[in-house]
Design a protein around this motif. Structure first.
Motif, mmCIF file in Angstrom:
data_model
loop_
_atom_site.group_PDB
_atom_site.id
_atom_site.type_symbol
_atom_site.label_atom_id
_atom_site.label_comp_id
_atom_site.label_asym_id
_atom_site.label_seq_id
_atom_site.Cartn_x
_atom_site.Cartn_y
_atom_site.Cartn_z
ATOM 1 N N GLY A 122 65.052 37.951 42.203
ATOM 2 C CA GLY A 122 65.996 38.145 41.102
ATOM 3 C C GLY A 122 66.261 39.611 40.805
ATOM 4 O O GLY A 122 67.423 40.058 40.807
ATOM 5 N N PRO A 123 65.204 40.423 40.551
ATOM 6 C CA PRO A 123 65.441 41.859 40.346
ATOM 7 C C PRO A 123 66.107 42.533 41.531
ATOM 8 O O PRO A 123 66.955 43.412 41.368
ATOM 9 N N LEU A 124 65.755 42.119 42.757
ATOM 10 C CA LEU A 124 66.356 42.719 43.944
ATOM 11 C C LEU A 124 67.852 42.417 44.013
ATOM 12 O O LEU A 124 68.656 43.270 44.409
ATOM 13 N N GLN A 125 68.234 41.226 43.610
ATOM 14 C CA GLN A 125 69.646 40.865 43.601
ATOM 15 C C GLN A 125 70.439 41.794 42.687
ATOM 16 O O GLN A 125 71.525 42.261 43.037
ATOM 17 N N HIS A 126 69.901 42.080 41.506
ATOM 18 C CA HIS A 126 70.586 42.978 40.580
ATOM 19 C C HIS A 126 70.642 44.400 41.124
ATOM 20 O O HIS A 126 71.619 45.122 40.904
ATOM 21 N N LEU A 127 69.597 44.830 41.848
ATOM 22 C CA LEU A 127 69.603 46.160 42.449
ATOM 23 C C LEU A 127 70.679 46.261 43.526
ATOM 24 O O LEU A 127 71.449 47.226 43.565
ATOM 25 N N VAL A 128 70.744 45.251 44.393
ATOM 26 C CA VAL A 128 71.710 45.281 45.487
ATOM 27 C C VAL A 128 73.137 45.181 44.966
ATOM 28 O O VAL A 128 74.071 45.678 45.605
ATOM 29 N N ASN A 129 73.338 44.568 43.814
ATOM 30 C CA ASN A 129 74.676 44.503 43.217
ATOM 31 C C ASN A 129 75.234 45.886 42.916
ATOM 32 O O ASN A 129 76.449 46.062 42.820
ATOM 33 N N ARG A 185 72.852 49.551 49.979
ATOM 34 C CA ARG A 185 71.815 49.789 50.980
ATOM 35 C C ARG A 185 70.417 49.886 50.391
ATOM 36 O O ARG A 185 69.441 49.978 51.138
ATOM 37 N N ALA A 186 70.319 49.883 49.064
ATOM 38 C CA ALA A 186 69.015 50.104 48.431
ATOM 39 C C ALA A 186 68.001 49.047 48.846
ATOM 40 O O ALA A 186 66.821 49.351 49.059
ATOM 41 N N GLY A 187 68.454 47.800 48.969
ATOM 42 C CA GLY A 187 67.539 46.740 49.349
ATOM 43 C C GLY A 187 66.939 46.958 50.726
ATOM 44 O O GLY A 187 65.748 46.701 50.948
ATOM 45 N N LEU A 188 67.756 47.452 51.664
ATOM 46 C CA LEU A 188 67.238 47.717 53.007
ATOM 47 C C LEU A 188 66.237 48.865 53.011
ATOM 48 O O LEU A 188 65.182 48.786 53.656
ATOM 49 N N PHE A 189 66.566 49.948 52.292
ATOM 50 C CA PHE A 189 65.625 51.068 52.218
ATOM 51 C C PHE A 189 64.306 50.622 51.581
ATOM 52 O O PHE A 189 63.220 50.983 52.055
ATOM 53 N N LEU A 190 64.406 49.841 50.504
ATOM 54 C CA LEU A 190 63.205 49.350 49.836
ATOM 55 C C LEU A 190 62.395 48.456 50.765
ATOM 56 O O LEU A 190 61.158 48.548 50.818
ATOM 57 N N GLN A 194 78.307 55.601 53.724
ATOM 58 C CA GLN A 194 79.151 54.912 52.748
ATOM 59 C C GLN A 194 78.759 55.394 51.356
ATOM 60 O O GLN A 194 77.665 55.933 51.170
ATOM 61 N N PRO A 195 79.594 55.176 50.347
ATOM 62 C CA PRO A 195 79.169 55.452 48.973
ATOM 63 C C PRO A 195 77.975 54.578 48.638
ATOM 64 O O PRO A 195 77.991 53.377 48.871
ATOM 65 N N VAL A 196 76.917 55.199 48.117
ATOM 66 C CA VAL A 196 75.685 54.469 47.880
ATOM 67 C C VAL A 196 75.816 53.528 46.702
ATOM 68 O O VAL A 196 75.213 52.486 46.647
ATOM 69 N N ARG A 197 76.663 53.898 45.759
ATOM 70 C CA ARG A 197 76.721 53.107 44.538
ATOM 71 C C ARG A 197 78.119 52.578 44.321
ATOM 72 O O ARG A 197 79.109 53.222 44.619
ATOM 73 N N TYR A 198 78.196 51.392 43.799
ATOM 74 C CA TYR A 198 79.475 50.851 43.381
ATOM 75 C C TYR A 198 79.236 49.918 42.208
ATOM 76 O O TYR A 198 78.180 49.322 42.070
ATOM 77 N N ALA A 199 80.216 49.788 41.357
ATOM 78 C CA ALA A 199 80.135 48.875 40.223
ATOM 79 C C ALA A 199 80.718 47.540 40.641
ATOM 80 O O ALA A 199 81.649 47.476 41.420
#
Length: 450
Positions: A87-94, A98-103, A213-218
């Motif tokens: 659940g927390p990972l889903q919100h992070l990847v949203n 790429r954060a989930g892969l690095f983590l 790619q841009p690391v962050r998006y809303a």
């Protein structure tokens, strides 16, 4: 809620900022991560043997029992962590694609470091703590991260996601086939530890250098989710947020139950086969490793054939005038692939009960490997009609993680209580139920569209 209206702003926003990024760029990550995991298999085996056995190369019966108990506890811990983190990972990847892969890569590397520190300090608790990080970097979470990326970078119809999802699993299977070789080649945990860290470092470098790619998006999806009544971000609801697609669309629940039951069987199927082979044919480490490699290579070949070769042959046949394109068959190819793979695996497992020689067992295992391709085509079919594809991937990953947690208590417990070939009849019955649930879900989906 209309699926196109819900996802179009998100997709158009990503397209404008990530037009240069393609799903295929992430495919090497699946293979590299699988190779790293293959190396850590050897690390785990030799580290625990070094900790718990007087002679790591020849554990006594009592020491093997202690080893089995520690591994069982560690596996349960890893599966539990994987469920809690989704659940927390889903919100992070949203927010950070790429954060989930690095983590995942960092946690998988940390699990190996914990093993080595535990061996150096002669501490079983420190070694077992590595399973916490392994739970944060399970194979299910690897596929979750990659599949979320694939469905996020493909078109609004999500049909384009089928090919990268399947190709990614095929590459993962190729890496899995290396695991038995790694156990043979790396005769110490230090060698496999070094190799694993090098592979994970190479994977991070590839992501950082070649996948720009841009690391962050809303995401408007995230804001829409928070606006739904009863789905505010309390800790419990963040934990259960992957299940939201089933909460919103109750007719999709049979899909989730089908995948859960499939994973409950598949998660412990090959250990069951190896135990059976060890008793029936006196297989050792090499022969059992060959079972895993055979299944993985055959599964990778089957997926590759179905995704790349078969469509080319069909188009070539049409070019020669042999038949005409069947639109309905194209639309349902993922569904048909799931049904065909489950039926083939059920036939193969029934055949295993009748094998009389090792070569017959290997042939049955090769046929049974068709079942390993199910998750790729299952997910491609499911996301093709769900309003929110990334959330759909999260929901299926949650069910896979629960299935993986209970899998040792299904086939494993049966085999421990009733030794012999009867465990394969149980597996066939459970896979038959899986197939039934899947067909019911397809029927509910089809009736809901009319």
């Amino acid at each position: 809620m209309d699926s196109d209206s819900e996802t179009a702003p998100l997709l158009s926003e990503r397209a404008s900022s990530q037009h240069h990024v393609t799903a295929s760029q992430f495919l090497p990550v699946s293979f590299l991560a699988s190779l790293g995991m293959a190396a850590t298999v050897a690390t785990t085996i030799y580290a625990y043997a070094d900790l718990l056995c007087t002679d790591p190369t020849a554990c006594e019966d009592s020491e093997q029992s202690a080893y089995a108990a520690v591994v069982a506890i560690a596996n349960g811990l890893a599966h539990t962590i994987a469920i809690l983190i989704l659940g927390p990972l889903q919100h992070l990847v949203n927010r950070y694609l790429r954060a989930g892969l690095f983590l995942w890569i960092i946690c998988r590397a940390a699990s190996v470091v914990c093993l080595v520190i535990g061996v150096a300090a002669r501490s079983v608790p420190i070694a077992v703590s590595g399973r916490v990080f392994e739970g944060l970097a399970s194979d299910n979470l690897l596929h979750f991260n990659l599949n979320t990326i694939y469905v996020s970078l493909t078109s609004s119809t999500r049909k384009e996601a089928s090919r990268p999802i399947a190709a990614s699993l095929a590459l993962y299977m190729l890496g899995t086939a290396v695991a038995p070789i790694a156990v043979t080649v790396f005769r110490s945990y230090t060698a496999s530890f070094t190799t694993a860290l090098m592979i994970f470092a190479l994977t991070i470098a590839y992501l950082a250098v070649f996948v720009r790619q841009p690391v962050r998006y809303a995401t408007c999806t995230a804001s829409n989710e928070s606006a739904q009544p009863g789905w505010h971000k309390s800790p419990l609801q963040v934990l259960l947020s992957p299940l939201r697609p089933f909460y919103v669309n109750r007719t999709a629940i049979p899909y989730g139950l089908s995948l859960l039951l499939y994973t409950a069987v598949q998660g412990h199927l090959f250990p069951v086969i190896m135990v059976f082979a060890s008793i029936r044919f006196h297989f050792g480490t090499f022969e059992n490793g060959l079972i895993v490699s055979t299944a993985a290579i055959c599964a990778a070949f089957q997926i590759s054939f179905q995704v790349y070769v078969a469509p080319m042959l069909v188009r070539f046949g049409h070019w020669l005038g042999w038949g005409h394109p069947d639109i309905s068959r194209v639309q349902h190819q993922d569904r048909n692939a799931v049904v065909g793979a489950l039926v083939l695996q059920m036939v193969a497992l029934s055949a295993i009960t009748q094998v009389r020689s090792p070569i017959q067992l290997y042939l049955a295992v090769a046929l049974s490997s068709a079942g390993l391709a199910v998750p790729a085509f299952f997910k491609a079919h499911f996301v093709s009609f769900m309003p929110n594809a990334p959330q759909a991937i999260s929901a299926l990953t949650f069910m896979e993680s629960v299935g993986g947690l209970i899998s040792p208590f299904v086939l494993g417990a049966w085999q421990a209580v009733i030794p012999g070939a009867s465990v394969f009849f149980l597996a066939v019955a459970l896979l038959g139920t899986t197939l039934g649930l899947f067909l019911v879900a397809c029927l509910l989906h089809s009736s809901g569209r009319h």
